[in-house]
Every structure is written in structure tokens, then in C-alpha cells.
Design an enzyme around this catalytic site. Structure first.
Site, PDB file in Angstrom:
ATOM      1  CG  ASP A   1      -1.776   1.194   1.373  1.00 54.58           C
ATOM      2  OD1 ASP A   1      -1.702   2.076   0.492  1.00 54.58           O
ATOM      3  OD2 ASP A   1      -2.549   1.270   2.345  1.00 54.58           O
TER       4      ASP A   1
ATOM      5  CD  GLU B   1      34.722  13.297  -0.709  1.00 54.52           C
ATOM      6  OE1 GLU B   1      35.839  12.829  -0.952  1.00 54.52           O
ATOM      7  OE2 GLU B   1      34.520  14.524  -0.530  1.00 54.52           O
TER       8      GLU B   1
ATOM      9  CD  GLU C   1      32.157  16.212   6.051  1.00 53.69           C
ATOM     10  OE1 GLU C   1      33.339  16.461   5.778  1.00 53.69           O
ATOM     11  OE2 GLU C   1      31.301  17.101   6.253  1.00 53.69           O
TER      12      GLU C   1
ATOM     13  CD  GLU D   1      35.846  15.362   7.695  1.00 55.12           C
ATOM     14  OE1 GLU D   1      36.245  16.441   8.170  1.00 55.12           O
ATOM     15  OE2 GLU D   1      36.132  14.996   6.532  1.00 55.12           O
TER      16      GLU D   1
ATOM     17  CD  GLU E   1      34.611  12.186   4.108  1.00 58.70           C
ATOM     18  OE1 GLU E   1      35.214  11.820   3.075  1.00 58.70           O
ATOM     19  OE2 GLU E   1      34.541  13.368   4.475  1.00 58.70           O
TER      20      GLU E   1
ATOM     21  CG  HIS F   1      32.462  17.724  -0.292  1.00 59.52           C
ATOM     22  ND1 HIS F   1      33.664  17.693   0.390  1.00 59.52           N
ATOM     23  CD2 HIS F   1      31.761  18.764   0.222  1.00 59.52           C
ATOM     24  CE1 HIS F   1      33.692  18.680   1.270  1.00 59.52           C
ATOM     25  NE2 HIS F   1      32.546  19.335   1.194  1.00 59.52           N
TER      26      HIS F   1
ATOM     27  NE  ARG G   1      40.492  21.755   0.785  1.00 56.74           N
ATOM     28  CZ  ARG G   1      40.298  20.463   0.543  1.00 56.74           C
ATOM     29  NH1 ARG G   1      39.134  19.911   0.758  1.00 56.74           N
ATOM     30  NH2 ARG G   1      41.269  19.716   0.077  1.00 56.74           N
TER      31      ARG G   1
ATOM     32  CD  GLU H   1      35.280  17.896  -3.586  1.00 53.59           C
ATOM     33  OE1 GLU H   1      35.121  17.706  -2.382  1.00 53.59           O
ATOM     34  OE2 GLU H   1      36.351  18.330  -4.067  1.00 53.59           O
TER      35      GLU H   1
ATOM     36  NE  ARG I   1      34.460  22.135  -1.169  1.00 56.64           N
ATOM     37  CZ  ARG I   1      35.202  21.342  -0.394  1.00 56.64           C
ATOM     38  NH1 ARG I   1      35.711  20.225  -0.889  1.00 56.64           N
ATOM     39  NH2 ARG I   1      35.456  21.649   0.857  1.00 56.64           N
TER      40      ARG I   1
END
Length: 471
Positions: free
Chosen positions: A53, A132, A134, A215, A223, A272, A342, A360, A362
Site C-alpha cells: 500500500d 562523501e 559526513e 572529521e 567520514e 561533497h 574549498r 566535486e 560541494r
């Protein structure tokens, strides 16, 4: 790992399986399941599916059309490491019994459609994703929200705030400072054995792990790095990874969370997402441009940046997501690309092998529904390629030190969930191309998310007492 229905039936016999657990993912990205005793699980379930359902699943059908089929993917078969009895887990697609097609709002079906659209467009035949995620591991967490007030409290022996606590057996005093969790050895890192157990359990289930570590956030942020894979497969792995992390933590008497910002004043948890598109065995991101990128890759980045604010509604799907995306910190809020920066939304990782060239992205976080998020990013990137959307020049300087005039030109990601929903409502044509996402599904998604926004808006927050009680 099993690859065909016959292989799965053999595996059931060999492993003396007692129950088959059928798994699927709802709109919010939460995995759901139903268990079938082995005697009731026959090979025809792979074609005919298993009725359930669908009316009670958030964001799905109303009761007037609730019958749905779960059709298992034999290639997803793996033994569950956490059950007392032998249980085989299978990831399923949700299918409409009336026409045998994937349900319009089923996230895994949408992810499959995105892969099919990419192939039919002739742009690529494989899209690889490497997220990735975390996460935090706490000793315990308590909260309450009712008419009398609200609170939340995190207990973590590893946390800097625990230096004055008395623990049974004493306070050993070894702990990382705020933002100092990257990478001290035990005893400051108290979670080595738990992460080892998580990696072993993931490998047992066919999820290939490459690295694990503590981390930056001091209170239990971790991570586990896993190998990239094709879009749908990698989204499946993401769900297995979350299930495994929650259950291993639980077995150690701890609690794990993928919430992006559970702690004020220390790093939040992002996810990321590395991605690249391939055709006939060639990485289409490899080229002679900036940081070894091709024009294809730059246009793909252009598409991500152009549609980033609409993507936020899917890649950063909670009100808590925007507690992480705040200017002035390491948060990837700037809609720019760079090989070094970054705080840029798109980073180009340095690689020794040009075949590993990738982008990547982020800004996503691990509360993202991986099927919807990967599909949406692929559609944004492909839209960039089709329309030759160049992302402009890279920004390799510290984005927070840019001259004011230049800084003004750099757009930011959304600053709230309601802002992201507004952008998704205005900018969604790139998602509905080729019928990958439907307007009906996106309307239902936005309605579901607006419920969260409204609840959050209406709830008095403890910090407001701090700011306004004596006003």
C-alpha cells in the site's frame, strides 16, 4: 554479489535465508522495508513484484490509488549483517500495477530515467558519482518540542564540553578541541573501532570502502570514503551506507546522525559529490582546459552553477541544511569553480591520472535523497552541456578576501529552504526534460518540503528567548 534472479534463489538456499527484506526509498530519502518469509518468496517476485500500500508514504499517492508493486533488483542482493536470523536484503523499484511502469514519484525510478535520458541524448553512456557523506556519532541525544517549550541536548564523552564532566571510571581528558577533530590518533579519536566495524559491514554488503577517518568537528564527526559507481548503483550504496552506520553505532550503544548541523559553533556535515560523464570508455571531462578539464566538463559545471539555487531544494532538503551554508566560514556557498578553493560550489580535485578527472560539487549534504540529488545534478550538468553554458573564469583566490566589487559578482547558494523551493518552482524545465522528473512529482515534493518550512517557522526557538525575552 548476485546478478540474476536465479543467482538470488541459489543464494537464499546456500545462506539458509529465513526472510527476504524488500527495501525502497521514499520522497524524503528515508529507506522503507517489508519482510517476506522465505517460503512466500518465489522467483516470480522478480517479474510480478510484491503488492504493498503506497498511500501512507509521505509525498506519494492518496488512498484512491494505493496499490503499488515492489519489484526487486537481483543485482542488489546482500545479506543483512544486523539481524538475528539470516535475512537477505533486496533494493526495489516501485511500479504501477496498471501499466507495469516505474511509479512517477519513485526516486529510484527517477534516477533510472535520468540515466536513460543521458544515453538517449547521445551525450554519454555512463555517469559516475562518488559522494562523501559526513556524519556524527554521539553517546546519546534528547529533545522535546511541545507547548511548554523546547530543548535539545547532545551527550558526547569525546566533545570538548565534556572536559568538566564526571564519568563512570573517570574522565580521561584526551579530547580534540573545537574544530580540531582532523586527524588526531586514539585516545583522542574514540571511534576507531566503530568505524572499522562499519567498514567491514559495508564491505560484506558489497560497498567498496577506500578510507575512513575522524572529521573536523571534535564531538564525533566522521567520514567513510567509498568507491564511485554509476548513478543508480551509487545511490543504492548510499542507502546501504546510512543503514550500516546507524546500526553499527546502535550496536555499540551510540547514536549516529547525518543531520547537517547538529552542533552550533563547530563544523557541519556535508556530502561533497564527485561526478563525471563517460562515453565509449572515455572520460568526457578529460581535456586541455583549466585544471585539465574539457569544454564538456566546463559546460557541465556551468549547468550546475546556473541551476544551483533550484538544485538546493533537492541537494539541501531540510531547514537545518541552511545552518551549514552560512557566509564567512569554510562552507561552499559561492557559485564559482576552482581547483583549490574549498568555499567554491564546484572544486576540481587534483588527480595524477587524467582518467580520474571529475568535478566535486560541494554544497549538497547527507540528508539529500541520493536518487533525486544525483539525478538532478546530472540533469543540470547535461543542460549546461546542451546549451554550452560557460561558467566564466575560475576563482582561485580566497573568496572571502576578494575586493568588494568582485565579490558582489559571485552569486551564493540559497540561504533557506523556502528560498530554494521558490527557485525550484521557477527553474525546473531542466529537470522535466525527457520526462525524467514530472511537474506532478516536483509539486508534491515542494508541498512536502513547505510543510517542514511552515512547522519550523511556527515553532518558537530557545535562542529567541535569549535574544528577545527582555525586549
Amino acid at each position: 554479489m548476485a546478478t540474476s534472479a536465479n543467482d538470488v534463489m541459489k543464494m537464499i538456499k546456500e545462506k539458509e535465508v529465513k526472510f527476504v527484506d524488500l527495501r525502497f526509498t521514499d520522497t524524503r530519502g528515508k529507506e522503507q522495508h517489508v519482510s517476506v518469509p522465505v517460503k512466500a518468496f518465489t522467483i516470480d517476485k522478480f517479474d510480478g513484484g510484491h503488492f504493498f500500500d503506497g498511500s501512507s508514504i509521505a509525498g506519494w499517492k492518496g488512498i484512491e490509488a494505493s496499490d503499488m508493486l515492489l519489484v526487486p533488483d537481483p543485482d542488489s542482493a546482500r545479506m543483512d549483517p544486523f539481524t538475528d536470523e539470516p535475512v537477505l536484503n533486496l533494493t526495489c523499484d516501485c511500479v504501477e500495477p496498471s501499466d507495469g511502469k516505474g511509479y512517477d514519484r519513485d526516486p529510484r525510478t527517477i534516477a533510472k530515467r535520468a540515466e536513460a535520458y543521458m544515453k538517449s541524448s547521445g551525450l554519454g553512456d555512463a555517469a559516475y558519482f562518488g559522494p562523501e557523506p559526513e556524519f556524527f556519532i554521539f553517546d546519546s541525544v534528547t529533545w522535546r518540542v511541545d507547548m511548554s517549550g523546547s530543548f535539545c541536548k547532545i551527550k558526547s564523552e569525546e566533545a570538548p564540553w565534556s572536559s568538566g564532566e564526571e564519568f563512570e571510571g573517570g574522565n580521561m581528558g584526551h579530547r580534540a578541541p573545537v574544530k580540531g577533530g582532523y586527524f588526531p590518533v586514539p585516545p583522542a579519536d574514540t571511534l576507531q573501532d566503530i568505524r572499522n566495524a562499519m567498514v567491514l559491514a559495508l564491505e560484506q554488503q558489497g560497498v567498496e570502502c577506500e578510507v575512513h577517518h575522524h572529521e573536523v568537528a571534535a564531538a564525533g564527526q566522521c567520514e567513510i570514503g567509498t568507491l564511485y559507481n554509476s548513478l543508480v548503483k551509487r545511490a543504492d550504496w548510499n542507502q546501504i551506507l546510512k543503514y550500516t552506520i546507524w546500526n553499527v553505532a546502535h550496536s555499540y550503544g551510540k547514536t549516529a546522525t547525518f543531520m547537517p548541523k547538529p552542533i552550533v559553533g563547530d563544523n557541519g556535515s556535508g556530502m561533497h559529490v564527485h561526478q563525471s560523464v563517460w562515453k565509449e570508455g572515455k572520460n568526457l571531462f578529460e581535456g586541455n582546459g583549466y585544471s585539465g578539464l574539457s569544454d564538456f566538463a566546463l559546460y557541465y559545471i556551468g549547468g550546475i552553477i546556473k541551476h544551483a539555487k533550484a538544485l538546493n531544494a533537492i541537494t539541501n532538503p531540510g531547514t537545518n541544511s541552511y545552518k551549514r551554508l552560512v557566509p564567512g566560514f569554510e562552507a561552499p556557498i559561492n557559485l564559482a569553480y576552482s581547483s583549490r578553493n574549498r568555499s567554491a560550489a564546484c572544486r576540481i580535485p587534483l588527480v595524477t591520472n587524467p582518467k580520474a578527472r571529475r568535478v566535486e560539487v560541494r554544497f549538497p549534504d547527507p540528508t539529500m535523497n541520493p536518487y533525486l540529488g544525483f539525478a538532478a545534478m546530472l540533469m543540470a550538468g547535461l543542460d549546461g552541456v546542451q546549451n554550452k553554458i560557460h561558467p566564466g573564469d575560475p576563482i582561485d583566490k580566497n573568496l572571502y578576501d576578494l575586493p568588494a566589487a568582485q565579490a558582489k559578482k559571485v552569486q551564493n547558494v540559497c540561504s533557506s529552504l523556502d528560498m530554494a523551493i521558490e527557485h525550484l518552482n521557477k527553474d525546473r524545465d531542466f529537470l522535466t526534460k525527457g520526462g525524467v522528473f514530472s511537474d506532478d512529482m516536483l509539486d508534491a515534493y515542494c508541498a512536502l518540503k513547505m510543510e517542514e518550512v511552515t512547522r519550523f517557522r511556527m515553532t518558537t526557538h530557545p535562542v529567541e528567548f535569549d535574544m528577545y525575552y527582555s525586549s
